[in-house]
Motif scaffolding. Structure first.
Motif, mmCIF file in Angstrom:
data_model
loop_
_atom_site.group_PDB
_atom_site.id
_atom_site.type_symbol
_atom_site.label_atom_id
_atom_site.label_comp_id
_atom_site.label_asym_id
_atom_site.label_seq_id
_atom_site.Cartn_x
_atom_site.Cartn_y
_atom_site.Cartn_z
ATOM 1 N N CYS A 106 0.513 -0.868 -0.068
ATOM 2 C CA CYS A 106 -0.029 -0.011 -0.228
ATOM 3 C C CYS A 106 0.986 1.727 0.180
ATOM 4 O O CYS A 106 0.333 2.392 0.029
ATOM 5 C CB CYS A 106 -0.722 0.302 1.581
ATOM 6 S SG CYS A 106 -2.260 -1.190 1.189
ATOM 7 N N GLY A 107 2.455 1.303 0.293
ATOM 8 C CA GLY A 107 2.231 1.829 0.335
ATOM 9 C C GLY A 107 3.804 2.554 2.172
ATOM 10 O O GLY A 107 2.778 2.228 2.357
ATOM 11 N N VAL A 108 5.006 3.070 1.585
ATOM 12 C CA VAL A 108 4.726 3.258 3.117
ATOM 13 C C VAL A 108 4.296 4.808 3.826
ATOM 14 O O VAL A 108 4.417 4.383 5.067
ATOM 15 C CB VAL A 108 6.874 3.707 2.791
ATOM 16 C CG1 VAL A 108 6.748 4.466 4.424
ATOM 17 C CG2 VAL A 108 7.932 2.152 3.048
ATOM 18 N N PRO A 109 3.298 5.796 2.431
ATOM 19 C CA PRO A 109 2.977 6.584 3.804
ATOM 20 C C PRO A 109 1.755 6.248 4.083
ATOM 21 O O PRO A 109 1.690 6.337 5.530
ATOM 22 C CB PRO A 109 3.045 7.617 2.759
ATOM 23 C CG PRO A 109 3.674 8.045 1.624
ATOM 24 C CD PRO A 109 4.486 6.181 1.933
ATOM 25 N N ALA A 110 0.977 5.182 3.863
ATOM 26 C CA ALA A 110 -0.099 4.697 4.477
ATOM 27 C C ALA A 110 0.141 3.969 5.615
ATOM 28 O O ALA A 110 -0.372 3.804 6.588
ATOM 29 C CB ALA A 110 -1.026 3.988 3.181
ATOM 30 N N ALA A 111 1.233 2.850 4.983
ATOM 31 C CA ALA A 111 1.565 2.613 6.492
ATOM 32 C C ALA A 111 1.863 3.594 7.492
ATOM 33 O O ALA A 111 2.260 2.855 8.448
ATOM 34 C CB ALA A 111 2.407 1.652 6.302
ATOM 35 N N ASN A 112 2.671 4.278 7.357
ATOM 36 C CA ASN A 112 3.363 4.833 8.601
ATOM 37 C C ASN A 112 2.555 5.995 9.003
ATOM 38 O O ASN A 112 2.668 6.055 10.444
ATOM 39 C CB ASN A 112 4.358 5.892 8.065
ATOM 40 C CG ASN A 112 4.920 7.412 8.705
ATOM 41 O OD1 ASN A 112 5.455 6.188 9.725
ATOM 42 N ND2 ASN A 112 5.101 8.364 9.277
ATOM 43 N N HIS A 113 1.596 6.066 8.612
ATOM 44 C CA HIS A 113 0.195 6.847 9.134
ATOM 45 C C HIS A 113 -0.973 5.997 10.160
ATOM 46 O O HIS A 113 -0.964 6.170 11.329
ATOM 47 C CB HIS A 113 -1.289 7.777 8.106
ATOM 48 C CG HIS A 113 -2.232 8.380 9.055
ATOM 49 N ND1 HIS A 113 -2.151 9.823 9.664
ATOM 50 C CD2 HIS A 113 -3.154 7.941 8.744
ATOM 51 C CE1 HIS A 113 -2.769 9.391 10.562
ATOM 52 N NE2 HIS A 113 -3.823 8.267 9.736
ATOM 53 N N ALA A 114 -0.482 4.080 9.377
ATOM 54 C CA ALA A 114 -1.331 3.121 10.130
ATOM 55 C C ALA A 114 -0.835 2.770 11.389
ATOM 56 O O ALA A 114 -0.881 2.410 13.032
ATOM 57 C CB ALA A 114 -1.271 2.068 9.400
ATOM 58 N N VAL A 115 0.800 3.020 11.281
ATOM 59 C CA VAL A 115 1.007 2.947 12.792
ATOM 60 C C VAL A 115 1.350 4.230 14.007
ATOM 61 O O VAL A 115 1.065 2.942 15.153
ATOM 62 C CB VAL A 115 2.611 2.529 12.432
ATOM 63 C CG1 VAL A 115 4.083 2.952 13.642
ATOM 64 C CG2 VAL A 115 2.975 1.814 11.069
ATOM 65 N N LYS A 116 1.101 4.841 13.605
ATOM 66 C CA LYS A 116 0.729 5.932 13.982
ATOM 67 C C LYS A 116 -0.734 5.635 15.006
ATOM 68 O O LYS A 116 -1.376 5.958 15.972
ATOM 69 C CB LYS A 116 1.057 7.837 13.836
ATOM 70 C CG LYS A 116 0.114 8.584 14.428
ATOM 71 C CD LYS A 116 0.124 9.979 13.687
ATOM 72 C CE LYS A 116 -0.938 11.299 13.974
ATOM 73 N NZ LYS A 116 -1.645 12.143 13.278
ATOM 74 N N GLU A 117 -1.698 5.571 14.035
ATOM 75 C CA GLU A 117 -2.952 5.319 14.608
ATOM 76 C C GLU A 117 -2.307 3.752 15.084
ATOM 77 O O GLU A 117 -3.273 4.173 16.792
ATOM 78 C CB GLU A 117 -3.605 5.044 13.775
ATOM 79 C CG GLU A 117 -4.251 6.270 12.501
ATOM 80 C CD GLU A 117 -5.351 7.302 12.933
ATOM 81 O OE1 GLU A 117 -5.754 7.098 14.367
ATOM 82 O OE2 GLU A 117 -4.729 8.664 12.709
ATOM 83 N N ALA A 118 -2.591 3.453 14.306
ATOM 84 C CA ALA A 118 -2.392 1.952 15.722
ATOM 85 C C ALA A 118 -1.414 1.961 17.248
ATOM 86 O O ALA A 118 -2.207 1.289 18.174
ATOM 87 C CB ALA A 118 -1.969 0.540 14.982
ATOM 88 N N SER A 119 -0.904 2.555 17.078
ATOM 89 C CA SER A 119 0.106 2.792 18.702
ATOM 90 C C SER A 119 -0.235 3.455 19.383
ATOM 91 O O SER A 119 -0.844 3.087 20.808
ATOM 92 C CB SER A 119 1.383 3.477 17.751
ATOM 93 O OG SER A 119 2.131 3.167 17.112
ATOM 94 N N ALA A 120 -1.346 4.461 18.684
ATOM 95 C CA ALA A 120 -2.543 5.160 19.866
ATOM 96 C C ALA A 120 -3.342 4.236 20.575
ATOM 97 O O ALA A 120 -3.577 4.532 21.517
ATOM 98 C CB ALA A 120 -2.803 6.146 19.393
#
Length: 130
Positions: A106-120
């Motif tokens: 899906c791309g690093v930008p999408a996963a980067n945001h997903a990591v931020k959301e999931a981390s919270a």
């Protein structure tokens, strides 16, 4: 399966996957505008698709989380990550592995945001490891 059986089966699966608290809140927020939509997703998303025998619940959860990353649907992503961790027996490492896989497809930008959301969410649920 008739609509009532599909609705009943869908509500059972919806409660199992998302948890009673979320479903009860959703039902309490029904109104003249959104009731038909809520009924449709209960019958078809939950009662028709999630009840199919081919994939187990865990596989369906992985598919939904990955798809929400791909589509950038962050409200649904958070809902399903929280439910997977709280109701579905997933660990933070399970979520992390989904997101690493999605970074490639899906791309690093999408996963980067997903990591931020999931981390919270992991932190909110007290599941974070040192």
């Amino acid at each position: 399966m008739d609509d009532q059986k599909r609705r009943d089966a869908g509500m059972t699966v919806r409660r199992k996957v998302l948890g009673n608290a979320w479903v009860d809140k959703s039902i309490a927020n029904r109104n003249a505008f959104n009731t038909d939509f809520q009924d449709m997703i209960t019958r078809y998303a939950w009662g028709e698709i999630w009840t199919r025998p081919h994939f187990d619940e865990r596989t369906r959860r992985v598919l939904v989380i990955g798809t929400m990353v791909a589509l950038g649907q962050w409200d649904e992503f958070r809902l399903h990550v929280r439910a997977a961790l709280a109701e579905g027996g997933f660990t933070p490492d399970d979520i992390k592995e989904i997101l690493l896989q999605q970074a490639i497809y899906c791309g690093v930008p999408a996963a980067n945001h997903a990591v931020k959301e999931a981390s919270a969410i992991v932190q909110e649920l007290g599941l974070i490891k040192g």
